[in-house]
Design a protein around this motif. Sequence first.
Motif, PDB file in Angstrom:
ATOM      1  N   TYR A  76       0.849  -1.190   0.000  1.00 50.13           N
ATOM      2  CA  TYR A  76       0.000   0.000   0.000  1.00 50.13           C
ATOM      3  C   TYR A  76       0.885   1.240   0.000  1.00 50.13           C
ATOM      4  O   TYR A  76       2.085   1.169   0.286  1.00 50.13           O
ATOM      5  CB  TYR A  76      -0.919   0.002   1.228  1.00 50.13           C
ATOM      6  CG  TYR A  76      -1.897  -1.150   1.250  1.00 50.13           C
ATOM      7  CD1 TYR A  76      -3.198  -0.989   0.801  1.00 50.13           C
ATOM      8  CD2 TYR A  76      -1.502  -2.410   1.711  1.00 50.13           C
ATOM      9  CE1 TYR A  76      -4.092  -2.055   0.803  1.00 50.13           C
ATOM     10  CE2 TYR A  76      -2.385  -3.477   1.715  1.00 50.13           C
ATOM     11  CZ  TYR A  76      -3.680  -3.291   1.259  1.00 50.13           C
ATOM     12  OH  TYR A  76      -4.560  -4.348   1.255  1.00 50.13           O
ATOM     13  N   VAL A  78       0.730   5.730   0.816  1.00 49.58           N
ATOM     14  CA  VAL A  78      -0.012   6.847   1.404  1.00 49.58           C
ATOM     15  C   VAL A  78       0.313   8.124   0.638  1.00 49.58           C
ATOM     16  O   VAL A  78       1.485   8.433   0.400  1.00 49.58           O
ATOM     17  CB  VAL A  78       0.354   7.030   2.895  1.00 49.58           C
ATOM     18  CG1 VAL A  78      -0.318   8.281   3.462  1.00 49.58           C
ATOM     19  CG2 VAL A  78      -0.050   5.795   3.689  1.00 49.58           C
ATOM     20  N   LEU A  91      -5.044   6.460   1.139  1.00 48.79           N
ATOM     21  CA  LEU A  91      -4.376   5.161   1.193  1.00 48.79           C
ATOM     22  C   LEU A  91      -4.811   4.355  -0.027  1.00 48.79           C
ATOM     23  O   LEU A  91      -6.006   4.158  -0.248  1.00 48.79           O
ATOM     24  CB  LEU A  91      -4.750   4.414   2.476  1.00 48.79           C
ATOM     25  CG  LEU A  91      -4.177   2.999   2.635  1.00 48.79           C
ATOM     26  CD1 LEU A  91      -2.671   3.056   2.864  1.00 48.79           C
ATOM     27  CD2 LEU A  91      -4.870   2.270   3.790  1.00 48.79           C
ATOM     28  N   LEU A 120      -3.261   8.459  10.063  1.00 55.52           N
ATOM     29  CA  LEU A 120      -2.787   7.273   9.358  1.00 55.52           C
ATOM     30  C   LEU A 120      -3.126   6.011  10.142  1.00 55.52           C
ATOM     31  O   LEU A 120      -3.606   5.020   9.576  1.00 55.52           O
ATOM     32  CB  LEU A 120      -1.279   7.364   9.124  1.00 55.52           C
ATOM     33  CG  LEU A 120      -0.635   6.152   8.445  1.00 55.52           C
ATOM     34  CD1 LEU A 120      -1.275   5.889   7.087  1.00 55.52           C
ATOM     35  CD2 LEU A 120       0.870   6.359   8.293  1.00 55.52           C
ATOM     36  N   SER A 121      -2.904   6.028  11.447  1.00 58.30           N
ATOM     37  CA  SER A 121      -3.209   4.854  12.275  1.00 58.30           C
ATOM     38  C   SER A 121      -4.690   4.513  12.222  1.00 58.30           C
ATOM     39  O   SER A 121      -5.072   3.341  12.084  1.00 58.30           O
ATOM     40  CB  SER A 121      -2.777   5.108  13.726  1.00 58.30           C
ATOM     41  OG  SER A 121      -1.380   5.273  13.818  1.00 58.30           O
ATOM     42  N   THR A 123      -6.826   5.264   9.841  1.00 61.23           N
ATOM     43  CA  THR A 123      -7.180   4.803   8.501  1.00 61.23           C
ATOM     44  C   THR A 123      -6.740   3.366   8.280  1.00 61.23           C
ATOM     45  O   THR A 123      -7.491   2.545   7.735  1.00 61.23           O
ATOM     46  CB  THR A 123      -6.542   5.718   7.437  1.00 61.23           C
ATOM     47  OG1 THR A 123      -6.974   7.067   7.641  1.00 61.23           O
ATOM     48  CG2 THR A 123      -6.938   5.277   6.031  1.00 61.23           C
ATOM     49  N   LEU A 124      -5.526   3.036   8.703  1.00 63.11           N
ATOM     50  CA  LEU A 124      -5.025   1.669   8.538  1.00 63.11           C
ATOM     51  C   LEU A 124      -5.872   0.674   9.319  1.00 63.11           C
ATOM     52  O   LEU A 124      -6.218  -0.406   8.815  1.00 63.11           O
ATOM     53  CB  LEU A 124      -3.564   1.588   8.982  1.00 63.11           C
ATOM     54  CG  LEU A 124      -2.538   2.329   8.118  1.00 63.11           C
ATOM     55  CD1 LEU A 124      -1.153   2.246   8.750  1.00 63.11           C
ATOM     56  CD2 LEU A 124      -2.502   1.766   6.707  1.00 63.11           C
ATOM     57  N   ARG A 125      -6.231   1.032  10.548  1.00 64.55           N
ATOM     58  CA  ARG A 125      -7.059   0.123  11.355  1.00 64.55           C
ATOM     59  C   ARG A 125      -8.443  -0.062  10.739  1.00 64.55           C
ATOM     60  O   ARG A 125      -9.001  -1.162  10.760  1.00 64.55           O
ATOM     61  CB  ARG A 125      -7.190   0.655  12.785  1.00 64.55           C
ATOM     62  CG  ARG A 125      -5.948   0.458  13.635  1.00 64.55           C
ATOM     63  CD  ARG A 125      -6.289   0.508  15.123  1.00 64.55           C
ATOM     64  NE  ARG A 125      -6.844   1.795  15.514  1.00 64.55           N
ATOM     65  CZ  ARG A 125      -6.117   2.823  15.934  1.00 64.55           C
ATOM     66  NH1 ARG A 125      -4.794   2.707  15.993  1.00 64.55           N
ATOM     67  NH2 ARG A 125      -6.690   3.953  16.290  1.00 64.55           N
ATOM     68  N   VAL A 129      -5.293  -2.818   7.386  1.00 63.64           N
ATOM     69  CA  VAL A 129      -3.974  -2.876   6.756  1.00 63.64           C
ATOM     70  C   VAL A 129      -2.900  -2.704   7.825  1.00 63.64           C
ATOM     71  O   VAL A 129      -2.962  -1.768   8.632  1.00 63.64           O
ATOM     72  CB  VAL A 129      -3.821  -1.784   5.678  1.00 63.64           C
ATOM     73  CG1 VAL A 129      -2.394  -1.739   5.144  1.00 63.64           C
ATOM     74  CG2 VAL A 129      -4.802  -2.031   4.538  1.00 63.64           C
ATOM     75  N   PRO A 131       0.643  -1.631   9.377  1.00 72.43           N
ATOM     76  CA  PRO A 131       1.560  -0.519   9.070  1.00 72.43           C
ATOM     77  C   PRO A 131       2.752  -0.943   8.224  1.00 72.43           C
ATOM     78  O   PRO A 131       3.209  -0.186   7.361  1.00 72.43           O
ATOM     79  CB  PRO A 131       1.999  -0.038  10.455  1.00 72.43           C
ATOM     80  CG  PRO A 131       0.876  -0.422  11.365  1.00 72.43           C
ATOM     81  CD  PRO A 131       0.356  -1.721  10.825  1.00 72.43           C
ATOM     82  N   VAL A 134       2.743  -0.670   4.299  1.00 73.24           N
ATOM     83  CA  VAL A 134       2.834   0.622   3.613  1.00 73.24           C
ATOM     84  C   VAL A 134       4.230   0.778   3.018  1.00 73.24           C
ATOM     85  O   VAL A 134       5.229   0.753   3.734  1.00 73.24           O
ATOM     86  CB  VAL A 134       2.526   1.787   4.578  1.00 73.24           C
ATOM     87  CG1 VAL A 134       2.742   3.124   3.881  1.00 73.24           C
ATOM     88  CG2 VAL A 134       1.097   1.673   5.095  1.00 73.24           C
TER      89      VAL A 134
END
Length: 387
Positions: A76, A78, A91, A120-121, A123-125, A129, A131, A134
């Motif tokens: 992925y 960002v 993302l 970012l945290s 969005t990933l959760r 996805v 970390p 990325v």
Amino acid sequence: MSRSRRHLDGAVLDLTRRRGVVTRLELAEDLEVTPATITNVVKRLLADDLLIETGYSASTGGKRRTLLRLNPASRYAVGLSLDPTRLMLALTDFAGTLVGRAVTPMPAAGDLEDVIDERLSLTLRAVGVAPEAVAGFGIVSTPNRPDPWLPSDPATADLASQAAQRLRTAAGRPVIVGDEASCAAMGELWARSAGTERRFATVYMSDQLSAGIALHGRVNDAVPRGNFGHMSIDRNGPPCPCGSRGCIDVLASPAAVVAQVLTNPAHAVRLGLSGTPAGLVADFSRIARGAMQGDRTCAAAITDAASALAVGIANLVTVLGLEQVILSGPGFVEAGGLYERVIGERLNQLRRVGSPAAAVTLSALDLGLEAATIGAAALVLQASVAD
């Protein structure tokens, strides 16, 4: 891994990205290597989950060949876009598809790093996805801030620089900065892998105008950002800060539209225009909305700007033999339909006289800042498959 091995792996991934789906034989023929070499490369990329097998080609009388494509979930990227009022995070997966986004008011310089980490945290959760999946960060460079991490206030410059450095070094992931138009063009390439051999331009309007050029499946970053806005289309036109006259920026940019309406103070009062540099975006939005609602003064200003822009676009199409022009960026969000109509009429005139513009198609992306933000993530994806 040796340089030649990295190069071949990247070439296979890039060709697969551009084709959408591809067979091993097609890879060998296009890259001019032996089938045995491609078999080994594909085996390695399948083991790394970067490629996946996805059905079979149509039968030609013999054995049907296995089709390959990129594995969207393998990595992925960002994208980050910062403007004076908000921060946008996008993302994307390995196919260039948007899978998560976050928009927040632009934080104070001292809070920038923490806000990016937090968004970012979250969005990933939200999309599940990890970390470590990325591959890196892409940052959109805006016209008046060549490095968006370094605000003009020297008191906050050190903190912003530290935030940039943290992204550059976190987990060894790269940070790539790209201009708005090239980012938008790169996003178009990655999000629409099929047919990416076409020649197209992304004309991007924020507070200035720029163009990203894609030829044969690659964004041409040899064309410096800002040159399109300084294409002179009227030698008797108003002077431009670049030293020329009648440049696209002084005739067609949001600032030019606002300046035209401000020549009559009564219109400025009626429309609630501030007439200040800080109020440029809001003033232009009011005029664009007025144009779409039938206000004659606003419509005339937008039409004049679109007509000037159409001349520049027609020049690009004629010189580069473009097949498609895409209007993108926040400047087209409010009145994109009007711009599209005026520019389309100009291209139709060229078709009638047998110009190379005869085959060009025109479209508008209603993505605002998001187009460049997604493209910034695509810069990272492209770098990850390049040597």
